[in-house]
Motif scaffolding. Structure first.
Motif, PDB file in Angstrom:
ATOM      1  N   PRO A 127       2.725 -16.007 -27.686  1.00  0.00           N
ATOM      2  CA  PRO A 127       3.459 -15.735 -28.928  1.00  0.00           C
ATOM      3  C   PRO A 127       4.919 -16.165 -28.813  1.00  0.00           C
ATOM      4  CG  PRO A 127       3.173 -13.713 -27.671  1.00  0.00           C
ATOM      5  CD  PRO A 127       2.506 -14.800 -26.885  1.00  0.00           C
ATOM      6  N   ARG A 128       5.179 -17.420 -29.122  1.00  0.00           N
ATOM      7  CA  ARG A 128       6.533 -17.969 -28.959  1.00  0.00           C
ATOM      8  C   ARG A 128       6.915 -18.797 -30.177  1.00  0.00           C
ATOM      9  NH1 ARG A 128       5.859 -20.463 -23.243  1.00  0.00           N
ATOM     10  NH2 ARG A 128       5.567 -18.593 -21.978  1.00  0.00           N
ATOM     11  N   ALA A 129       8.212 -19.007 -30.289  1.00  0.00           N
ATOM     12  CA  ALA A 129       8.717 -19.783 -31.429  1.00  0.00           C
ATOM     13  C   ALA A 129       8.167 -21.211 -31.396  1.00  0.00           C
ATOM     14  CB  ALA A 129      10.240 -19.792 -31.416  1.00  0.00           C
ATOM     15  N   GLN A 130       8.055 -21.791 -30.195  1.00  0.00           N
ATOM     16  CA  GLN A 130       7.581 -23.177 -30.144  1.00  0.00           C
ATOM     17  C   GLN A 130       6.113 -23.260 -30.560  1.00  0.00           C
ATOM     18  OE1 GLN A 130       7.004 -25.110 -26.284  1.00  0.00           O
ATOM     19  NE2 GLN A 130       7.741 -23.291 -25.246  1.00  0.00           N
ATOM     20  N   ALA A 131       5.323 -22.214 -30.262  1.00  0.00           N
ATOM     21  CA  ALA A 131       3.919 -22.194 -30.691  1.00  0.00           C
ATOM     22  C   ALA A 131       3.845 -22.052 -32.209  1.00  0.00           C
ATOM     23  CB  ALA A 131       3.180 -21.053 -30.005  1.00  0.00           C
ATOM     24  N   ALA A 132       4.705 -21.180 -32.767  1.00  0.00           N
ATOM     25  CA  ALA A 132       4.728 -20.973 -34.221  1.00  0.00           C
ATOM     26  C   ALA A 132       5.056 -22.295 -34.923  1.00  0.00           C
ATOM     27  CB  ALA A 132       5.770 -19.911 -34.576  1.00  0.00           C
ATOM     28  N   HIS A 133       6.032 -23.008 -34.400  1.00  0.00           N
ATOM     29  CA  HIS A 133       6.456 -24.295 -34.960  1.00  0.00           C
ATOM     30  C   HIS A 133       5.299 -25.312 -34.925  1.00  0.00           C
ATOM     31  CE1 HIS A 133       8.994 -27.861 -35.540  1.00  0.00           C
ATOM     32  NE2 HIS A 133       8.477 -28.356 -34.428  1.00  0.00           N
ATOM     33  N   GLN A 134       4.632 -25.393 -33.764  1.00  0.00           N
ATOM     34  CA  GLN A 134       3.542 -26.376 -33.635  1.00  0.00           C
ATOM     35  C   GLN A 134       2.346 -26.009 -34.518  1.00  0.00           C
ATOM     36  OE1 GLN A 134       2.527 -27.156 -29.474  1.00  0.00           O
ATOM     37  NE2 GLN A 134       4.655 -26.984 -28.905  1.00  0.00           N
ATOM     38  N   MET A 135       2.070 -24.698 -34.625  1.00  0.00           N
ATOM     39  CA  MET A 135       0.946 -24.271 -35.470  1.00  0.00           C
ATOM     40  C   MET A 135       1.223 -24.613 -36.938  1.00  0.00           C
ATOM     41  SD  MET A 135      -0.085 -20.552 -33.964  1.00  0.00           S
ATOM     42  CE  MET A 135      -1.154 -20.334 -32.547  1.00  0.00           C
TER      43      MET A 135
ATOM     44  N   PRO B   2     -10.325 -30.940 -40.864  1.00  0.00           N
ATOM     45  CA  PRO B   2      -9.104 -30.282 -40.384  1.00  0.00           C
ATOM     46  C   PRO B   2      -8.571 -30.916 -39.108  1.00  0.00           C
ATOM     47  CG  PRO B   2     -11.038 -28.958 -39.873  1.00  0.00           C
ATOM     48  CD  PRO B   2     -11.522 -30.126 -40.680  1.00  0.00           C
ATOM     49  N   VAL B   3      -7.301 -30.649 -38.822  1.00  0.00           N
ATOM     50  CA  VAL B   3      -6.670 -31.133 -37.594  1.00  0.00           C
ATOM     51  C   VAL B   3      -6.920 -30.103 -36.502  1.00  0.00           C
ATOM     52  CG1 VAL B   3      -4.406 -31.540 -36.522  1.00  0.00           C
ATOM     53  CG2 VAL B   3      -4.835 -32.288 -38.857  1.00  0.00           C
ATOM     54  N   GLU B   4      -7.226 -30.575 -35.313  1.00  0.00           N
ATOM     55  CA  GLU B   4      -7.399 -29.621 -34.211  1.00  0.00           C
ATOM     56  C   GLU B   4      -6.022 -29.302 -33.617  1.00  0.00           C
ATOM     57  OE1 GLU B   4     -10.082 -29.464 -30.272  1.00  0.00           O
ATOM     58  OE2 GLU B   4     -11.027 -30.014 -32.175  1.00  0.00           O
ATOM     59  N   PHE B   5      -5.749 -28.016 -33.467  1.00  0.00           N
ATOM     60  CA  PHE B   5      -4.443 -27.616 -32.926  1.00  0.00           C
ATOM     61  C   PHE B   5      -4.511 -27.603 -31.393  1.00  0.00           C
ATOM     62  CE2 PHE B   5      -1.962 -23.972 -31.238  1.00  0.00           C
ATOM     63  CZ  PHE B   5      -0.703 -24.532 -31.393  1.00  0.00           C
ATOM     64  N   VAL B   6      -3.623 -28.383 -30.779  1.00  0.00           N
ATOM     65  CA  VAL B   6      -3.550 -28.377 -29.305  1.00  0.00           C
ATOM     66  C   VAL B   6      -2.129 -27.981 -28.937  1.00  0.00           C
ATOM     67  CG1 VAL B   6      -3.848 -29.715 -27.192  1.00  0.00           C
ATOM     68  CG2 VAL B   6      -5.240 -30.243 -29.201  1.00  0.00           C
ATOM     69  N   TYR B   7      -1.995 -26.830 -28.289  1.00  0.00           N
ATOM     70  CA  TYR B   7      -0.656 -26.337 -27.959  1.00  0.00           C
ATOM     71  C   TYR B   7      -0.060 -27.134 -26.796  1.00  0.00           C
ATOM     72  CZ  TYR B   7       3.025 -23.205 -26.318  1.00  0.00           C
ATOM     73  OH  TYR B   7       4.230 -22.685 -25.914  1.00  0.00           O
ATOM     74  N   GLN B   8       1.157 -27.617 -26.988  1.00  0.00           N
ATOM     75  CA  GLN B   8       1.888 -28.315 -25.925  1.00  0.00           C
ATOM     76  C   GLN B   8       2.965 -27.374 -25.425  1.00  0.00           C
ATOM     77  OE1 GLN B   8       1.400 -31.267 -24.665  1.00  0.00           O
ATOM     78  NE2 GLN B   8      -0.227 -31.894 -26.070  1.00  0.00           N
ATOM     79  N   ASP B   9       2.852 -26.944 -24.194  1.00  0.00           N
ATOM     80  CA  ASP B   9       3.884 -26.067 -23.645  1.00  0.00           C
ATOM     81  C   ASP B   9       5.012 -26.922 -23.090  1.00  0.00           C
ATOM     82  OD1 ASP B   9       5.365 -24.063 -22.635  1.00  0.00           O
ATOM     83  OD2 ASP B   9       3.962 -23.464 -21.063  1.00  0.00           O
ATOM     84  N   TYR B  10       6.173 -26.837 -23.738  1.00  0.00           N
ATOM     85  CA  TYR B  10       7.321 -27.616 -23.255  1.00  0.00           C
ATOM     86  C   TYR B  10       8.187 -26.810 -22.299  1.00  0.00           C
ATOM     87  CZ  TYR B  10       5.893 -30.985 -26.746  1.00  0.00           C
ATOM     88  OH  TYR B  10       5.167 -31.900 -27.463  1.00  0.00           O
ATOM     89  N   GLY B  11       7.685 -25.612 -21.918  1.00  0.00           N
ATOM     90  CA  GLY B  11       8.419 -24.815 -20.939  1.00  0.00           C
ATOM     91  C   GLY B  11       9.035 -23.575 -21.546  1.00  0.00           C
ATOM     92  N   SER B  12       9.711 -22.803 -20.702  1.00  0.00           N
ATOM     93  CA  SER B  12      10.342 -21.567 -21.159  1.00  0.00           C
ATOM     94  C   SER B  12      11.797 -21.578 -20.744  1.00  0.00           C
ATOM     95  CB  SER B  12       9.684 -20.356 -20.496  1.00  0.00           C
ATOM     96  OG  SER B  12       8.311 -20.413 -20.679  1.00  0.00           O
TER      97      SER B  12
END
Ligand SMILES: Cc1cc2nc3c(=O)[nH]c(=O)nc-3n(C[C@H](O)[C@H](O)[C@H](O)COP(=O)(O)OP(=O)(O)OC[C@H]3O[C@@H](n4cnc5c(N)ncnc54)[C@H](O)[C@@H]3O)c2cc1C
Length: 445
Positions: free
Chosen positions: A341-349, A366-376
């Motif tokens: 639950p992070r701002a970057q995940a919210a943005h990508q979703m 539909p588009v498949e959502f693939v989360y890209q973790d750019y770090g913390s």
């Protein structure tokens, strides 16, 4: 189920446009509404409506700065103006229920501070519903937490904390000899995740600023962080967590790791090993959950912490209902858990779902959502920023100092660009730089 006789229709247009209703205008929902307003609302292809419980938006990762007073003027966005500029409709109200068969949601009456009903209970109809209501602090049912702790989940809570902080400072600063003046202000923060750690550093910065401004005794503050885990910042690599720990110790912030809070009273926080920490101000930042009312949302499946279960296209078990941001439980491809639950995940979703909803209107898949973790990244106020960045070419890289600070800032800039565009974001950034050079670095009212 609300009293149907009291309900009035909240739907706005009577034509046959596809109705997309987004509930929650945070990091995820506001970006989605803005994108869809531009893509579908402007050419008249759909009616896009955003419903939010309060009338202004603030990017939540700024809240600890609002709470400490170091962000003198919070950058709040009026939903109505944002909606007008971006071709969607804004409606003020708090969702409280759902009827999937009738494809409508129920919205509680909107009341003012005196309890006077301003807007009666309403129904909103939808063809496509997006849940983006975020998360709240998880108190784990621990005795006294709800009653005696402060939270910084919303702008109202952050302002309340800041007001209480200022009042307590004044009381301590001007108290007579042999009175409160001799007892330092004591702040206990429960939770050593990013929020707790960032808040502690900001509060420390505030004490130094006030002393510089000449407020008597303002640097006599004890800040303590209590954490059940044995390491702070568990989401970061141990090396960074250790570096942050050293930095906090250098600032004089006390760390009580491996202590489980069992009760909070009016003046103290009690831990499982029998220790009692006296506290003038107590802040709870020990984890989050999605709001409890999602557990009973007309049969939609939820996770253990109330998040709505979604598939890889961010769709719930109902084909017309989607969920994004902190309130969505989406499997993280290639990992064991869910997308964090992070701002970057919210943005990508929001970005992925905007495309899916456009496709949906044209009958495309539909588009498949693939989360890209750019770090913390964790900001320790003006002292430093630490974190780890991830890239497909470099693997995981630990960063600190100026580079980390710039990357930390870029997360907010990405959010601003999504809702304002590049030009307005650049203008806002410039005006902030000028304003900060003339205004006090701390809010004292
Ligand atoms: C102090 C703090 C610091 C943080 N720092 C970071 C950080 O550095 N990096 C990071 O990645 N993440 C950070 N986070 C987490 C990040 O803010 C969230 O992950 C992100 O905001 C989630 O976006 P969201 O849209 O799901 O929810 P939110 O941004 O919380 O938005 C939810 C919206 O829904 C509205 N709402 C709620 N209930 C209802 C209802 N019943 N009806 C209508 N509207 C409703 C709310 O008013 C709100 O506008 C931080 C969080 C906090 C609290």
């Amino acid at each position: 189920m609300p009293d149907l006789l009291l309900l009035t229709r909240g739907s706005i247009m009577a034509d046959n446009k596809h109705k997309i209703l987004i509930v929650g205008g945070g990091a995820a929902g506001l970006e989605l509404a803005t994108r869809l307003g531009r893509k579908l609302g402007k050419p008249g292809l759909a009616e896009v409506t955003l419903l939010n419980a309060v009338s202004t938006h603030i990017w939540k990762p700024l809240l600890h700065e609002v709470a400490s007073g170091t962000l003198a003027e919070a950058e709040e966005i009026e939903y109505l103006a944002q909606a007008h500029r971006n071709h969607f409709l804004f409606r003020l109200g708090r969702m409280e229920g759902l009827n999937r068969a009738a494809k409508e949601i129920y919205v509680s009456p909107t009341v003012n501070e005196e309890g006077k009903v301003l807007i009666p209970r309403r129904i909103f109809e939808y063809d496509t519903l997006v849940m983006a209501v975020g998360s709240v602090s998880n108190t784990f049912g621990i005795k006294g937490v709800e009653r005696y702790c402060m939270f910084i989940d919303t702008i109202a809570q952050a302002y309340r904390f800041q007001k209480q902080l200022v009042e307590t400072y004044y009381v301590k600063s001007y108290a007579g000899e042999n009175s409160l003046k001799d007892k330092p202000l004591s702040v206990v923060i429960v939770g050593a995740g990013a929020t707790g750690v960032e808040l502690a550093a900001e509060l420390h910065q505030v004490t130094r600023l006030l002393a510089t401004y000449g407020l008597e005794n303002s640097d006599r503050v004890n800040i303590t962080i209590i954490e059940a885990a044995t390491q702070l910042l568990p989401a970061l690599p141990p090396r960074l967590s250790a570096a942050t720990q050293q930095q906090l110790i250098k600032l004089g912030i006390q760390l009580k790791l491996g202590r489980r809070v069992i009760e909070v009273t009016e003046n103290a926080v009690l831990t499982h090993d029998g220790e009692v920490f006296d506290a003038d101000l107590k802040v709870w930042a020990a984890g989050i959950k999605a709001p409890d009312w999602l557990r009973d949302l007309d049969g939609l499946e939820v996770s253990g912490n109330n998040q709505l279960l979604v598939d890889a296209t961010l769709r719930t078990g109902d084909p017309d209902i989607f969920a994004i941001g902190d309130c969505a439980a989406c499997k993280w491809a290639g990992h064991t858990g869910n997308v964090p639950p992070r701002a970057q995940a919210a943005h990508q979703m929001a970005t992925a779902l905007a495309q899916t909803l456009v496709n949906r209107l044209y009958g495309k898949p539909p588009v498949e959502f693939v989360y890209q973790d750019y770090g913390s990244l964790v900001s320790l106020g003006k002292y430093s920023t630490v974190g780890s960045l991830m890239g497909s070419l470099m693997g995981t890289v630990s960063v600190g100092g100026f580079i980390a600070y710039m990357v930390y800032l870029s997360l907010y800039k990405m959010h601003q660009v999504a809702i304002h565009g590049y030009f307005r974001t650049a203008m806002l950034t410039l005006s902030n730089i000028f304003r900060r050079s003339t205004h006090a670095k701390i809010k004292m009212h």
